[in-house]
Scaffold this motif. Sequence first.
Motif, PDB file in Angstrom:
ATOM      1  N   VAL A  68      -2.282  -0.001  -7.336  1.00 58.73           N
ATOM      2  CA  VAL A  68      -3.630  -0.105  -7.907  1.00 58.73           C
ATOM      3  C   VAL A  68      -4.446  -1.114  -7.109  1.00 58.73           C
ATOM      4  CG1 VAL A  68      -4.957  -0.802  -9.945  1.00 58.73           C
ATOM      5  CG2 VAL A  68      -2.866   0.548 -10.214  1.00 58.73           C
ATOM      6  N   MET A  69      -3.806  -2.231  -6.754  1.00 64.45           N
ATOM      7  CA  MET A  69      -4.467  -3.264  -5.952  1.00 64.45           C
ATOM      8  C   MET A  69      -4.922  -2.694  -4.603  1.00 64.45           C
ATOM      9  SD  MET A  69      -2.678  -6.705  -4.426  1.00 64.45           S
ATOM     10  CE  MET A  69      -1.801  -5.811  -3.128  1.00 64.45           C
ATOM     11  N   ILE A  70      -4.048  -1.956  -3.949  1.00 61.48           N
ATOM     12  CA  ILE A  70      -4.365  -1.396  -2.626  1.00 61.48           C
ATOM     13  C   ILE A  70      -5.497  -0.379  -2.712  1.00 61.48           C
ATOM     14  CG2 ILE A  70      -3.460   0.026  -0.729  1.00 61.48           C
ATOM     15  CD1 ILE A  70      -0.684  -1.291  -1.415  1.00 61.48           C
ATOM     16  N   MET A  74      -9.071  -0.643  -0.817  1.00 56.25           N
ATOM     17  CA  MET A  74      -9.586   0.451   0.015  1.00 56.25           C
ATOM     18  C   MET A  74     -10.945   0.918  -0.495  1.00 56.25           C
ATOM     19  SD  MET A  74      -7.515   1.197   2.537  1.00 56.25           S
ATOM     20  CE  MET A  74      -7.760   2.912   2.986  1.00 56.25           C
ATOM     21  N   SER A  75     -11.098   0.940  -1.809  1.00 53.64           N
ATOM     22  CA  SER A  75     -12.369   1.331  -2.412  1.00 53.64           C
ATOM     23  C   SER A  75     -13.456   0.299  -2.117  1.00 53.64           C
ATOM     24  CB  SER A  75     -12.195   1.505  -3.924  1.00 53.64           C
ATOM     25  OG  SER A  75     -13.419   1.789  -4.542  1.00 53.64           O
ATOM     26  N   ARG A  86     -10.558   1.572   7.954  1.00 46.77           N
ATOM     27  CA  ARG A  86      -9.486   1.886   7.005  1.00 46.77           C
ATOM     28  C   ARG A  86      -8.121   1.529   7.601  1.00 46.77           C
ATOM     29  NH1 ARG A  86     -10.736   5.447   2.833  1.00 46.77           N
ATOM     30  NH2 ARG A  86      -8.754   6.552   3.019  1.00 46.77           N
ATOM     31  N   SER A  87      -7.965   1.736   8.907  1.00 48.04           N
ATOM     32  CA  SER A  87      -6.703   1.401   9.580  1.00 48.04           C
ATOM     33  C   SER A  87      -6.463  -0.107   9.555  1.00 48.04           C
ATOM     34  CB  SER A  87      -6.712   1.892  11.029  1.00 48.04           C
ATOM     35  OG  SER A  87      -6.777   3.295  11.084  1.00 48.04           O
ATOM     36  N   LYS A  88      -7.528  -0.885   9.748  1.00 46.43           N
ATOM     37  CA  LYS A  88      -7.380  -2.345   9.717  1.00 46.43           C
ATOM     38  C   LYS A  88      -6.992  -2.809   8.320  1.00 46.43           C
ATOM     39  CE  LYS A  88      -9.633  -6.746  10.711  1.00 46.43           C
ATOM     40  NZ  LYS A  88     -10.801  -7.446  11.269  1.00 46.43           N
ATOM     41  N   ILE A  89      -7.607  -2.217   7.299  1.00 43.51           N
ATOM     42  CA  ILE A  89      -7.262  -2.566   5.913  1.00 43.51           C
ATOM     43  C   ILE A  89      -5.790  -2.268   5.650  1.00 43.51           C
ATOM     44  CG2 ILE A  89      -7.679  -2.029   3.472  1.00 43.51           C
ATOM     45  CD1 ILE A  89     -10.597  -1.366   4.329  1.00 43.51           C
ATOM     46  N   MET A  90      -5.325  -1.104   6.096  1.00 40.81           N
ATOM     47  CA  MET A  90      -3.916  -0.724   5.913  1.00 40.81           C
ATOM     48  C   MET A  90      -2.996  -1.688   6.664  1.00 40.81           C
ATOM     49  SD  MET A  90      -3.290   2.092   4.063  1.00 40.81           S
ATOM     50  CE  MET A  90      -1.928   3.011   4.787  1.00 40.81           C
ATOM     51  N   LEU A 143       2.445   0.430  -0.275  1.00 43.72           N
ATOM     52  CA  LEU A 143       1.423   0.814   0.696  1.00 43.72           C
ATOM     53  C   LEU A 143       1.178   2.318   0.672  1.00 43.72           C
ATOM     54  CD1 LEU A 143      -0.319  -0.485   3.037  1.00 43.72           C
ATOM     55  CD2 LEU A 143       1.355   0.570   4.563  1.00 43.72           C
ATOM     56  N   LEU A 144       2.262   3.096   0.662  1.00 40.11           N
ATOM     57  CA  LEU A 144       2.117   4.553   0.675  1.00 40.11           C
ATOM     58  C   LEU A 144       1.480   5.055  -0.623  1.00 40.11           C
ATOM     59  CD1 LEU A 144       5.520   5.543   2.353  1.00 40.11           C
ATOM     60  CD2 LEU A 144       3.249   5.589   3.380  1.00 40.11           C
ATOM     61  N   ARG A 145       1.945   4.540  -1.744  1.00 30.99           N
ATOM     62  CA  ARG A 145       1.356   4.953  -3.023  1.00 30.99           C
ATOM     63  C   ARG A 145      -0.113   4.545  -3.104  1.00 30.99           C
ATOM     64  NH1 ARG A 145       6.434   3.293  -7.039  1.00 30.99           N
ATOM     65  NH2 ARG A 145       7.602   5.254  -6.788  1.00 30.99           N
ATOM     66  N   GLY A 146      -0.404   3.313  -2.676  1.00 30.13           N
ATOM     67  CA  GLY A 146      -1.783   2.839  -2.704  1.00 30.13           C
ATOM     68  C   GLY A 146      -2.685   3.657  -1.812  1.00 30.13           C
TER      69      GLY A 146
END
Length: 523
Positions: A68-70, A74-75, A86-90, A143-146
Amino acid sequence: MNSQKNHINKAMQGAMILTLAGLLTKIFSAAYRVPYQNIVGDIGFYIYQQVYPFYGMSVILATSGFPVMISKVMSDYGYGHSIKVRSKIMTITLLYLIAFGMTLSIFLYILSAPLSIFMGDIHLEPLIQLASVSFLIVPFVSLLRGHFQADQNMNPTATSQVVEQGIRVSFILLSSYFLIREGFDLYIVGQGAILSSIIGSLAGLLILIYIWVKKGYRFSWNLTAPVSTWKIVKTLLTYSLTIGISSLLLILIQLIDALNLYSLLVNGGMEEEAAKTLKGVYDRGQPLIQLGTVVATSFALSLVPAIANAKVNNDEGFIREKLRLSLKLCFVIGAGASGGLIVLMKSINTMLFRNSSGTEVLMILSGSVLFTSICLTLFAILQGLGHTFVPAVAVLVGAGIKFIGNELFIKYFGITGAAISTLIAYMFISIIMMFYLISKGYSFRGNKSLYKIGLSLIIMLGVLFLALEMNSYFNIHSRTYSTITALIGVVIGALVYGIAIIKCKVFTKEEMQSIPVINKIIK
């Protein structure tokens, strides 16, 4: 406009999928403990429950905390931006989670000996060390779920949760059965259960990786995109301390009991074997609280996505309407579940756990179902409305009350004191959350409804008391007879309570049509 509407509809559908998967996994998580206790006995159950909170924290963070946090990060920073952003955030999120997971894992491993000494049972050290491994899996699962949830694709998260829990439960029950049959020590059986849990977590991770690869996703390492690294880290820290902590409500209360209940009993002069047995009996209440809470919050939480959607559209009228309905549902089902469990506890205890030991303690713990239901419903609603700080503070306050309560009450009342402190802690958290909700202008305004719910509850309890009084004349105490009594009691209680709720007109016709499942029945 149509694109925005489709995005909102997709988000709501995804939230419903995630809610259903969450309910299924929570039912699994609570229900398997009954056959597990039947296999290993009260002392074996004590051993597992002493270490489970450490592992359970990793599961909750990887299931409902960090993803949920991730998705929120991202939002906040990635939605509508370039792939590089988005890649930098990940990338930053992955590094943050790896550091977080490794720190927790290393600290728990290093502190396993002092923790086991503090808990009063040095034999728990290898089990705590094994549980520490689970935090190394958390970063990758989260990470994957987020990432999937940020794209409004909830199916991978839901699938991985169900697979993880299914494999975990199967391995726990099979390993415990075979280890007990071969005569292994109960602490070895406990290690088998923790190892089985880790295998389940790995299975969930493998499912997520498989879906990631199959969907053609690629991870691009990026630290140079035009978005502030410090802002992302600061947001991750903020959400870790708010969303993360509030998601740990039930497990933190269990952790406090694991830390000091047994040691307080022994320090009070009780024999170690007797204290372990009593703690195992006390822990019978955990699956009952969890199952009762799942039932009580299932309908209420199904309305939360609609509330969050209304917040996006600034529809205050709709928010107030659905918020009151969510709380009303929570009060109705939570009160009914608590009342029913209290009255039928002796039969339910014998049905599930083979004897009626600790029935009075479990009756007190059953009262917690109403308050845990209120807490979890309000947490979800306030999170949907963007208020995440106070729920986390309330959880920490409640945990403090629980710890102090154990220290004060166990000395005089034994495990009954621990049950009382649990009830008080959950009650305080729910009171804090209700006052906070009122301070935000979202008062319940349902006093008449509460009176009607109270009357319906009194009617149900009266009928059940009368039925149990008549049943006592048979003077039969077998497990089979207790099972029949419990199941018939549940059916009678549910029917009487349901009819009373309808006759008292607790819900308006419009409200009934807004409740999932119920709206299909009345059509």
